[in-house]
Design an enzyme around this catalytic site. Structure first.
Site, PDB file in Angstrom:
ATOM      1  N   ARG A 187      -0.734  -3.417  10.388  1.00 37.76           N
ATOM      2  CA  ARG A 187      -1.360  -3.713  12.141  1.00 37.76           C
ATOM      3  C   ARG A 187      -1.636  -5.024  11.288  1.00 37.76           C
ATOM      4  O   ARG A 187      -2.056  -5.332  12.343  1.00 37.76           O
ATOM      5  CB  ARG A 187      -2.239  -2.177  13.224  1.00 37.76           C
ATOM      6  CG  ARG A 187      -1.368  -1.970  13.303  1.00 37.76           C
ATOM      7  CD  ARG A 187      -3.076  -0.797  14.092  1.00 37.76           C
ATOM      8  NE  ARG A 187      -2.189  -0.287  15.142  1.00 37.76           N
ATOM      9  CZ  ARG A 187      -1.262   1.436  14.457  1.00 37.76           C
ATOM     10  NH1 ARG A 187      -2.716   1.996  14.026  1.00 37.76           N
ATOM     11  NH2 ARG A 187      -1.336   2.045  15.405  1.00 37.76           N
TER      12      ARG A 187
ATOM     13  N   LYS B  13      -7.060   4.521   2.669  1.00 35.46           N
ATOM     14  CA  LYS B  13      -7.598   3.786   4.076  1.00 35.46           C
ATOM     15  C   LYS B  13      -7.669   4.414   5.145  1.00 35.46           C
ATOM     16  O   LYS B  13      -8.760   4.417   6.204  1.00 35.46           O
ATOM     17  CB  LYS B  13      -6.359   2.570   3.743  1.00 35.46           C
ATOM     18  CG  LYS B  13      -5.801   2.159   5.277  1.00 35.46           C
ATOM     19  CD  LYS B  13      -6.826   0.671   5.008  1.00 35.46           C
ATOM     20  CE  LYS B  13      -6.114   0.119   6.476  1.00 35.46           C
ATOM     21  NZ  LYS B  13      -6.076   0.387   8.023  1.00 35.46           N
ATOM     22  N   ASP B  14      -7.081   5.166   4.969  1.00 36.10           N
ATOM     23  CA  ASP B  14      -6.965   6.390   6.928  1.00 36.10           C
ATOM     24  C   ASP B  14      -8.102   7.124   6.345  1.00 36.10           C
ATOM     25  O   ASP B  14      -7.575   7.907   6.246  1.00 36.10           O
ATOM     26  CB  ASP B  14      -6.041   6.819   7.223  1.00 36.10           C
ATOM     27  CG  ASP B  14      -4.747   5.710   8.114  1.00 36.10           C
ATOM     28  OD1 ASP B  14      -5.863   4.491   8.278  1.00 36.10           O
ATOM     29  OD2 ASP B  14      -3.804   5.068   7.601  1.00 36.10           O
TER      30      ASP B  14
ATOM     31  N   LEU C  85      -4.669  -3.162   3.239  1.00 35.41           N
ATOM     32  CA  LEU C  85      -3.273  -3.406   3.543  1.00 35.41           C
ATOM     33  C   LEU C  85      -2.989  -2.759   5.086  1.00 35.41           C
ATOM     34  O   LEU C  85      -3.751  -1.441   4.893  1.00 35.41           O
ATOM     35  CB  LEU C  85      -2.688  -3.476   2.546  1.00 35.41           C
ATOM     36  CG  LEU C  85      -2.805  -4.494   1.217  1.00 35.41           C
ATOM     37  CD1 LEU C  85      -1.055  -4.502   0.394  1.00 35.41           C
ATOM     38  CD2 LEU C  85      -2.721  -6.040   1.474  1.00 35.41           C
TER      39      LEU C  85
ATOM     40  N   GLY D 131      -3.309   7.851   2.294  1.00 37.56           N
ATOM     41  CA  GLY D 131      -4.018   6.830   1.330  1.00 37.56           C
ATOM     42  C   GLY D 131      -5.084   6.794   2.108  1.00 37.56           C
ATOM     43  O   GLY D 131      -5.109   6.711   3.303  1.00 37.56           O
TER      44      GLY D 131
ATOM     45  N   GLY E 146       1.038  -1.293   0.565  1.00 31.26           N
ATOM     46  CA  GLY E 146      -0.014   0.161   0.245  1.00 31.26           C
ATOM     47  C   GLY E 146       1.181   1.585   0.343  1.00 31.26           C
ATOM     48  O   GLY E 146       0.258   2.130  -0.195  1.00 31.26           O
ATOM     49  N   HIS E 147       1.856   1.526   0.983  1.00 34.77           N
ATOM     50  CA  HIS E 147       2.823   2.306   1.010  1.00 34.77           C
ATOM     51  C   HIS E 147       3.672   2.762  -0.433  1.00 34.77           C
ATOM     52  O   HIS E 147       3.809   3.883  -0.969  1.00 34.77           O
ATOM     53  CB  HIS E 147       3.472   1.946   1.860  1.00 34.77           C
ATOM     54  CG  HIS E 147       3.582   2.438   2.895  1.00 34.77           C
ATOM     55  ND1 HIS E 147       3.493   1.347   3.817  1.00 34.77           N
ATOM     56  CD2 HIS E 147       2.457   3.286   4.194  1.00 34.77           C
ATOM     57  CE1 HIS E 147       2.887   1.500   5.060  1.00 34.77           C
ATOM     58  NE2 HIS E 147       2.687   2.601   5.596  1.00 34.77           N
TER      59      HIS E 147
HETATM   60  O1  PAF Z   1      -0.327   7.716   7.946  1.00 31.27           O
HETATM   61  C1  PAF Z   1       0.211   7.954   8.682  1.00 31.27           C
HETATM   62  O2  PAF Z   1       1.688   6.526   8.618  1.00 31.27           O
HETATM   63  C2  PAF Z   1       0.445   8.398  10.166  1.00 31.27           C
HETATM   64  O3  PAF Z   1      -0.031   9.116  10.363  1.00 31.27           O
HETATM   65  C3  PAF Z   1       1.213  10.076   8.904  1.00 31.27           C
HETATM   66  C4  PAF Z   1       0.371  10.517   7.766  1.00 31.27           C
HETATM   67  C5  PAF Z   1       2.703   9.766   8.798  1.00 31.27           C
HETATM   68  C6  PAF Z   1       1.881  10.816  10.180  1.00 31.27           C
HETATM   69  O4  PAF Z   1       2.773  10.449  11.208  1.00 31.27           O
END
Ligand code: PAF
Length: 276
Positions: free
Chosen positions: A183, A145-146, A180, A143, A32-33
């Site tokens: 966690r 996802k959040d 994905l 993303g 995903g990243h």
């Molecule tokens: O989504 C994340 O991984 C975190 O919340 C972020 C945006 C890197 C801030 O720490």
């Protein structure tokens, strides 16, 4: 690819670079990243990925200490997809003094994830604003996802007139539908087999919403009961309007179904946009 640990080195590297696209992360990178980096790369001269596990956004009983830190693995993955710069500051570099100036995303910070994780979005908004000031990107990729995090950060950029374009990237899923997430590795094999149910339930809610019913509380309650029947402890499954994540009015057309639930110890989060 450059691995940079300090703001001074970063500024030196970026001096003379016409523009850069930024992907903030907490490391422990998965597919995903890497897709976020793929989105970023064609949009600027240099792609910068930050890796920093931000203490400010974790509650006192959350997993800050055991959050996986895998810098060398992460760098190998980023190098293989042509990332230009990894910015990996330590806590002293990011927070050289106690961070008494913070960003309060009033209202939205108290609902959904914010209600379950008090102070979380304050921590996220504060570190992202600070990282933006360090990296000075012309665009940044997050993303979906959040989903609530995306809304918080888009609103921060609008209200504080930050010169950064926010780009949102679709959620990447495993073949069985599970979104994905770093966690997911906390899931036992039995929990991993059960985990795609969250997405399935969100799809059922989406399909019910598409029939045109406005009986959202009933649909939401049924979805939560279905999760509970299979051993989940849901925090919420809810239909919201996308603009501010508040309950929709009858004429709202741009909706999103959001869900968060614990399966054993791990807590999973997912969402699905619905267009009426
Ligand atoms: O989504 C994340 O991984 C975190 O919340 C972020 C945006 C890197 C801030 O720490």
């Amino acid at each position: 690819m450059e691995l940079i640990h300090t703001v001074a080195e970063l500024r030196k590297y970026l001096r003379g670079v016409p523009n850069n696209v930024f992907v903030p992360t907490m490391g422990n990178l998965h597919e995903g990243h890497l897709r976020l980096v793929d989105e970023a790369r064609p949009r600027g001269a240099v792609t910068v990925v930050s890796i920093f596990v931000n203490r400010l956004q974790f509650g006192p009983h959350e997993d800050f200490d055991r959050y996986p830190r895998t810098l060398m693995d992460d760098c190998a993955k980023l190098e293989s997809i042509d990332c230009d710069v990894v910015f990996a500051p330590d806590e002293k570099e990011l927070y050289p003094q106690p961070q008494t100036y913070t960003v309060h995303p009033s209202g939205i910070e108290n609902i959904l994830e914010g209600a379950v994780r008090p102070g979380h979005f304050r921590g996220v908004a504060t570190v992202v604003l600070k990282l933006f000031n360090m990296v000075q990107p012309h665009a940044a990729v997050f993303g979906k996802k959040d989903y609530q995090q995306c809304r918080v950060l888009e609103t921060m950029v609008q209200q504080l007139a930050l010169p950064v374009e926010i780009i949102l990237a679709d959620t990447v899923r495993a073949a069985d539908g599970l979104a994905l997430s770093s966690r997911n590795q906390y899931l036992s094999p039995a929990e991993r087999a059960e985990a795609p149910r969250l997405y399935k339930v969100l799809q059922e809610v989406r399909d019910a919403v598409r029939t045109g019913t406005h009986a959202y509380p009933i649909i939401e309650a049924e979805a939560m009961t279905e999760l509970e029947r299979h051993g989940w402890r849901p925090d919420y499954v809810t239909v919201r309007r996308r603009s501010d994540l508040m309950p929709p009015h009858d004429n709202d057309r741009d909706l999103v179904v959001l869900g968060a639930a614990k399966l054993g110890t791990p807590r999973l989060l997912d969402n699905l946009e619905v267009q009426l």
